[in-house]
Write an enzyme that holds these catalytic residues in place. Sequence first.
Site, PDB file in Angstrom:
ATOM      1  N   LYS A 116      -8.161  14.125   4.306  1.00 22.23           N
ATOM      2  CA  LYS A 116      -7.303  12.937   4.308  1.00 22.23           C
ATOM      3  C   LYS A 116      -6.254  13.157   5.384  1.00 22.23           C
ATOM      4  CE  LYS A 116      -6.427  13.928  -0.093  1.00 22.23           C
ATOM      5  NZ  LYS A 116      -6.409  12.820  -1.002  1.00 22.23           N
ATOM      6  N   ARG A 117      -5.465  12.111   5.695  1.00 24.94           N
ATOM      7  CA  ARG A 117      -4.390  12.323   6.664  1.00 24.94           C
ATOM      8  C   ARG A 117      -3.516  13.496   6.216  1.00 24.94           C
ATOM      9  NH1 ARG A 117      -3.588   8.598  10.915  1.00 24.94           N
ATOM     10  NH2 ARG A 117      -1.813   9.923  11.318  1.00 24.94           N
ATOM     11  N   LYS A 144     -14.657   8.448  -3.438  1.00 30.77           N
ATOM     12  CA  LYS A 144     -15.881   8.814  -2.699  1.00 30.77           C
ATOM     13  C   LYS A 144     -16.407  10.147  -3.203  1.00 30.77           C
ATOM     14  CE  LYS A 144     -13.684   6.310   1.004  1.00 30.77           C
ATOM     15  NZ  LYS A 144     -12.720   6.437   2.122  1.00 30.77           N
ATOM     16  N   HIS A 202       0.802  -1.225   0.000  1.00 29.95           N
ATOM     17  CA  HIS A 202       0.000   0.000   0.000  1.00 29.95           C
ATOM     18  C   HIS A 202       0.829   1.267   0.000  1.00 29.95           C
ATOM     19  CE1 HIS A 202      -4.052  -1.737   0.751  1.00 29.95           C
ATOM     20  NE2 HIS A 202      -3.341  -2.705   1.309  1.00 29.95           N
ATOM     21  N   LYS A 215       0.926  14.619   0.536  1.00 29.93           N
ATOM     22  CA  LYS A 215      -0.446  14.913   0.110  1.00 29.93           C
ATOM     23  C   LYS A 215      -0.620  16.410  -0.160  1.00 29.93           C
ATOM     24  CE  LYS A 215      -2.310  10.999   2.785  1.00 29.93           C
ATOM     25  NZ  LYS A 215      -3.034  10.105   1.863  1.00 29.93           N
ATOM     26  N   THR A 273      -8.361   6.797  -1.912  1.00 30.93           N
ATOM     27  CA  THR A 273      -9.721   6.277  -2.049  1.00 30.93           C
ATOM     28  C   THR A 273     -10.733   7.386  -1.811  1.00 30.93           C
ATOM     29  OG1 THR A 273      -9.440   5.499   0.209  1.00 30.93           O
ATOM     30  CG2 THR A 273      -9.321   3.848  -1.526  1.00 30.93           C
TER      31      THR A 273
END
Length: 821
Positions: free
Chosen positions: A559-560, A671, A368, A565, A667
Amino acid sequence: MATTQQSIAIQEAAETSVERLQASFLQHLTCTVGRLLEVSTDTERYHALAHVVRDLVMADWIRTIQSFKEKDVRVVSYLSAEFLLGPHLMNDMLNLGVTENCRQALDGLGVSLHDLAEVEPEPGLGNGGLGRLAACYMDSMSTLGVPACGYGLRYEFGIFRQEIRDGWQVEHSDKWLQFGNPWEIPVSDASCQVMFGGRTETYLDEQKVERWRWIPDHIIAGVPYDTPIPGYRNNVVNRLRLWKAEAVDSFDFTVFNTGDYMGAVRSKIESETISKVLYPNDDTEAGKRLRLQQQYFFTSCSLQDMLRLHLLQRESVHDFAEKWTVQLNDTHPSIGIAELMRLLIDVHGLDWNEAWKITQSTFGYTNHTLLPEALEKWPFHIFGALLPRHLQIILEINAQFLREVAVMFPNDKAKLARMSIIGEGSEKTVRMAYLAVVGSKAINGVAKLHTELLEQGTLHDFYEAFPERFSNKTNGVTPRRWLMLSNPPLAALLDESIGEGWHRDLDELTKLEKFTGDAAFRERWTKTQVQAKVRLAEYIKDKMGIALQPASMFDAQVKRIHEYKRQHLNALHILALYCQIKNGTLKDATPRTFLFGGKAAPGYKMAKLIIKLICTVGDLVNADPEVRKFLHVVFVPDYSVSVGQRIYPAADLSEQISTAGKEASGTGCMKFMMNGAVAIGTLDGANIEIRDAVGKENFFLFGLTAPEIDAIKQKGYRPRDFYEKSPLLREVLDGLSLGTFTKGDRDLFKPLLDDLFNQDSYMVLADFEDYTRAQSEAGKAYQDRQHWTEMSILNTARSGTFSSDRAIREYCADIWKVPTV
Ligand code: NBG
């Protein structure tokens, strides 16, 4: 077979008429909770209702177990250190198809279902995407009728609760079990024992064969807690079995009698520490040890459990791999490969070759992440002290493996060193990802690009040696929780226009495409989106006292928090807009609400500083009357599954802006897409496949590609060049370093700025200009509401492939060899 009487009981328990549900609610309020309706609190009523629903699930569960047993099915065992389930109540009612009846039953008693659902604590047994993926996969496995068991840890404290105080993250412990958990069933009879420490020795068995045995220095009990996972309206219920660590003897009387009261309970405390908290900070030696203990503990319990269940139905363990297929959700449970070898050889008496054959045909490994810090390597002194027998086994696996490699690639010493499961260095280490690769029949990444990067980079040598074992399985998310449950008005519109087939076959959403040209439909579409925005606005008003403008464009990044990111890139863009509005160069800015949410690892200073940056930008923007007309920034605290369920439906624009090559899949992007948000993003992770599916004209692309980044880095990346080239970037960064945006404080963001100027490993400065370009296009596009709505409809219409049902079908067909319905 159940007796006739029990069959009747099962049937009765499965009754779902309004009258029956109401009677059952009152019965549980009376007998399980022990309260009068009039004086009961919402929490007490929630517990009563949870038991009503649980009874229904139990009836299906018993029937599922019975049917699977009769058919002697092959079972998927999903090993994961994290399961981020989210609240059960509404989801289970949705899957059972009893929401309306339950609502009516409660209405009749003057009780609001909504209020009860609100008080459910969320089991936060995961950090982010990896744990949530495991939960989506459990939902899909049940929905597709795949016999499956999830195995993990029952953390007493899940992911911390996040408070934002003066713009900084403050962590609080998550006491999710405080009022009891009605969804779990302890199964003490199935407890097992896990050994740690000590030494190994040889002995001669009855046949005078030399064997090894492990003499541990302590033993811990694992007690399983089962949570039933119902499929979507198909009466199938699978089991999630989470292990709690307990002391074998909780109380030492001899020690107690000497007056050492603390000493008497010490072993209990020490043992229970193992399942105390989700991923403790592993900066320290003790933290690292604990994490390895956790991993071994739940993996060993799970494998022992499978072997025990196997022997209940079969004669011997020789056919274990025919009955079980075990998926390793990332590297955390990879110690399972050595553990199954140990169990088969030391406990069940198999010889090495047979044990290895079984092991290798049992496991599949999903990677992952490519981030090196997440690929676990255990130093020998920690590993050997905790798991001496496993170290021996791994050394032997490695020796045999390297002999094979040497035959395949003669005279390539460097390759042998690269592929060795044992890392050489100042101290030897066990490279767990390599153990997972060597011991598995199948290895997969979680999006096309990620799998390619695994094959061509991180695991290239292994890919060269056995390419047939590698494949891609792009992630997916369950449309039950992420569309039906999160967005009822949109789900209702879909049902009405294309029927209900999409609940189980998300590809049916393509039927929506024909409506893009239908003005009346577009209007209804927009209406559901406004409804979702209003719902979120109400929530934020209630929690934070802040009023949102639902007419503005909702631009969300949840998100985290992590440098890769790039939430800070988003924040820098907001500052750029701020500067442009202030100096009058931006005339017709699209009013936007920037929504952020996410937790930073407690020990990750830079991520915490990024939260502070977002909040600082928010304070600046929100307080300025001139800017406030256009921009509003909100950091929603304590991001979780249930907060996500509110944000995804309300977003117009979905921020997927990671540095290319860093986000394995993502992911959240799926969504958002399902709920009709349009994405702005890089060519990273699943973004690439999302853009392919939705069409490049419906995706705001920007940024360097992974190969471009490699090329720049190879030449030597100089972030300062980008600073010098871009006046807007200069204005933003200068403002931050000179204290213009921080009430004169020049030090606040110094660590972040120093990093950006000198390292910028995540290419924030390099991507800034192109990001602002794409953002400005998105802003303009939003002003053409008809066109935007068409894009939004197409995003939903083309999101079918990102259903976790599709992903699970692929795993079943290619790796698990298990039929689906
Ligand atoms: C995460 C990746 C995400 C991915 C999820 C689920 C880890 C180790 N990895 O990109 O960062 O979507 O896994 O596959 O948490």
